[in-house]
Design an enzyme around this catalytic site. Structure first.
Site, PDB file in Angstrom:
ATOM      1  N   PRO A 133     -13.151  -1.219   4.538  1.00 34.58           N
ATOM      2  CA  PRO A 133     -13.008  -1.687   5.923  1.00 34.58           C
ATOM      3  C   PRO A 133     -11.810  -2.603   6.162  1.00 34.58           C
ATOM      4  O   PRO A 133     -11.735  -3.253   7.211  1.00 34.58           O
ATOM      5  CB  PRO A 133     -14.317  -2.455   6.135  1.00 34.58           C
ATOM      6  CG  PRO A 133     -14.638  -3.015   4.790  1.00 34.58           C
ATOM      7  CD  PRO A 133     -14.186  -1.970   3.800  1.00 34.58           C
ATOM      8  N   GLU A 134     -10.866  -2.661   5.243  1.00 34.41           N
ATOM      9  CA  GLU A 134      -9.758  -3.617   5.362  1.00 34.41           C
ATOM     10  C   GLU A 134      -9.015  -3.539   6.687  1.00 34.41           C
ATOM     11  O   GLU A 134      -8.592  -4.556   7.245  1.00 34.41           O
ATOM     12  CB  GLU A 134      -8.756  -3.408   4.210  1.00 34.41           C
ATOM     13  CG  GLU A 134      -9.223  -3.938   2.868  1.00 34.41           C
ATOM     14  CD  GLU A 134      -9.948  -2.885   2.048  1.00 34.41           C
ATOM     15  OE1 GLU A 134      -9.938  -2.993   0.821  1.00 34.41           O
ATOM     16  OE2 GLU A 134     -10.542  -1.953   2.646  1.00 34.41           O
ATOM     17  N   VAL A 135      -8.835  -2.308   7.205  1.00 35.14           N
ATOM     18  CA  VAL A 135      -8.039  -2.157   8.428  1.00 35.14           C
ATOM     19  C   VAL A 135      -8.662  -2.905   9.596  1.00 35.14           C
ATOM     20  O   VAL A 135      -7.968  -3.304  10.538  1.00 35.14           O
ATOM     21  CB  VAL A 135      -7.862  -0.652   8.753  1.00 35.14           C
ATOM     22  CG1 VAL A 135      -9.164  -0.034   9.243  1.00 35.14           C
ATOM     23  CG2 VAL A 135      -6.738  -0.430   9.753  1.00 35.14           C
ATOM     24  N   VAL A 137      -9.741  -5.852   9.601  1.00 35.75           N
ATOM     25  CA  VAL A 137      -9.301  -7.249   9.613  1.00 35.75           C
ATOM     26  C   VAL A 137      -7.784  -7.327   9.452  1.00 35.75           C
ATOM     27  O   VAL A 137      -7.241  -8.350   9.020  1.00 35.75           O
ATOM     28  CB  VAL A 137     -10.017  -8.083   8.522  1.00 35.75           C
ATOM     29  CG1 VAL A 137     -11.496  -8.197   8.828  1.00 35.75           C
ATOM     30  CG2 VAL A 137      -9.790  -7.493   7.132  1.00 35.75           C
TER      31      VAL A 137
END
Length: 258
Positions: A133-135, A137
């Site tokens: 889920p990095e994208v 943040v």
């Protein structure tokens, strides 16, 4: 480990590295990454260890990924080398010569998902949440791209990175990111069964595993040349001689270190 961010335990021929920050879902902060590297090297250097298991403490998570609250992403240029230790961990996992098993006891997200996928065999409980889920943040799963690209179809991996959506263990299984999905009550039995099946000829496993890793991204001709040499190397080991002799003599083999 002295800092207890990673607990090192050995039983029989299995070394278990446990990320030990369950209240925060075992984030991959600098100390934890360093602890994993130190523990993994210790296991790889120990001739009595044949398999390495990596897991997280508690029941909630294997690892929630990078420790965003630790300042790990502050001052990007100054901390460039520090962040590179995660890349060193992945390199060590792939080049160490001993089988690795991820015991995914809960959610595995971002770098935690990448670490789980990077292990040779990934056993996952059926109620875990998985993904990158990095994208969401404002980041991108850079270094774990190497792990996902080795295990998953390119289009599927890129879609997960672009959207940041989480997936179920069963979807991850279909995509090749995990090896088996099991119930929570069956996780330890699955790990024990897998570990037992990996106690094979150590020298042949090391040579064969290294050969597998080396040809993953090469053209067919180069791969075949390397694999031909690898077969000769395996055939020259004491384990191979013992294994073939045991087969001919209809008895269990007795493998050991070279």
């Amino acid at each position: 480990m002295c800092d207890l961010m990673v607990i090192y335990e050995i039983s029989a021929s299995v070394a278990t590295l446990t990320m030990n920050d369950p209240e925060r879902r075992n984030p991959l902060g600098s100390e934890t990454i360093e602890g994993l590297i130190v523990g993994l090297r210790r296991a790889l250097d120990d001739p009595q260890v044949s398999v390495v298991v990596i897991t997280g403490a508690g029941d909630a998570a294997f690892s929630a990924g990078g420790d965003l609250a630790s300042g790990f992403f502050e001052d990007p240029v100054a901390r460039h080398s520090e962040r590179g230790r995660f890349a060193d961990l992945l390199r060590l996992l792939w080049s160490g010569g001993k089988p690795t098993v991820a015991r995914v006891n809960g959610h595995a997200l971002a770098g935690g998902f990448g670490l789980a996928v990077a292990c040779d065999i990934t056993l996952c409980v059926d109620d875990a949440k998985l993904g990158v889920p990095e994208v969401r943040v404002g980041l991108w799963p850079m270094m774990i791209t190497a792990a996902l690209a080795r295990a998953m179809p390119q289009k599927a991996a890129l879609e997960l990175m672009l959207t940041g959506r989480t997936i179920t263990p069963h979807e991850a299984l279909r995509l090749g990111a995990v090896s088996r999905v099991v119930s929570r009550s069956g996780l330890d039995a699955a790990v024990e069964e897998t570990v037992a099946s990996l106690r094979n000829a150590p020298s042949s496993v090391m040579i064969g595993r290294d050969a597998f890793m080396s040809v993953a991204s090469t053209d067919s001709d180069t791969a075949l040349d390397r694999l031909q040499g690898g077969l000769t190397a395996v055939a020259s080991t004491r384990d191979a001689r013992e294994g073939v002799s045991a087969f001919v003599e209809k008895r269990p083999p007795s493998f050991g270190q070279q």
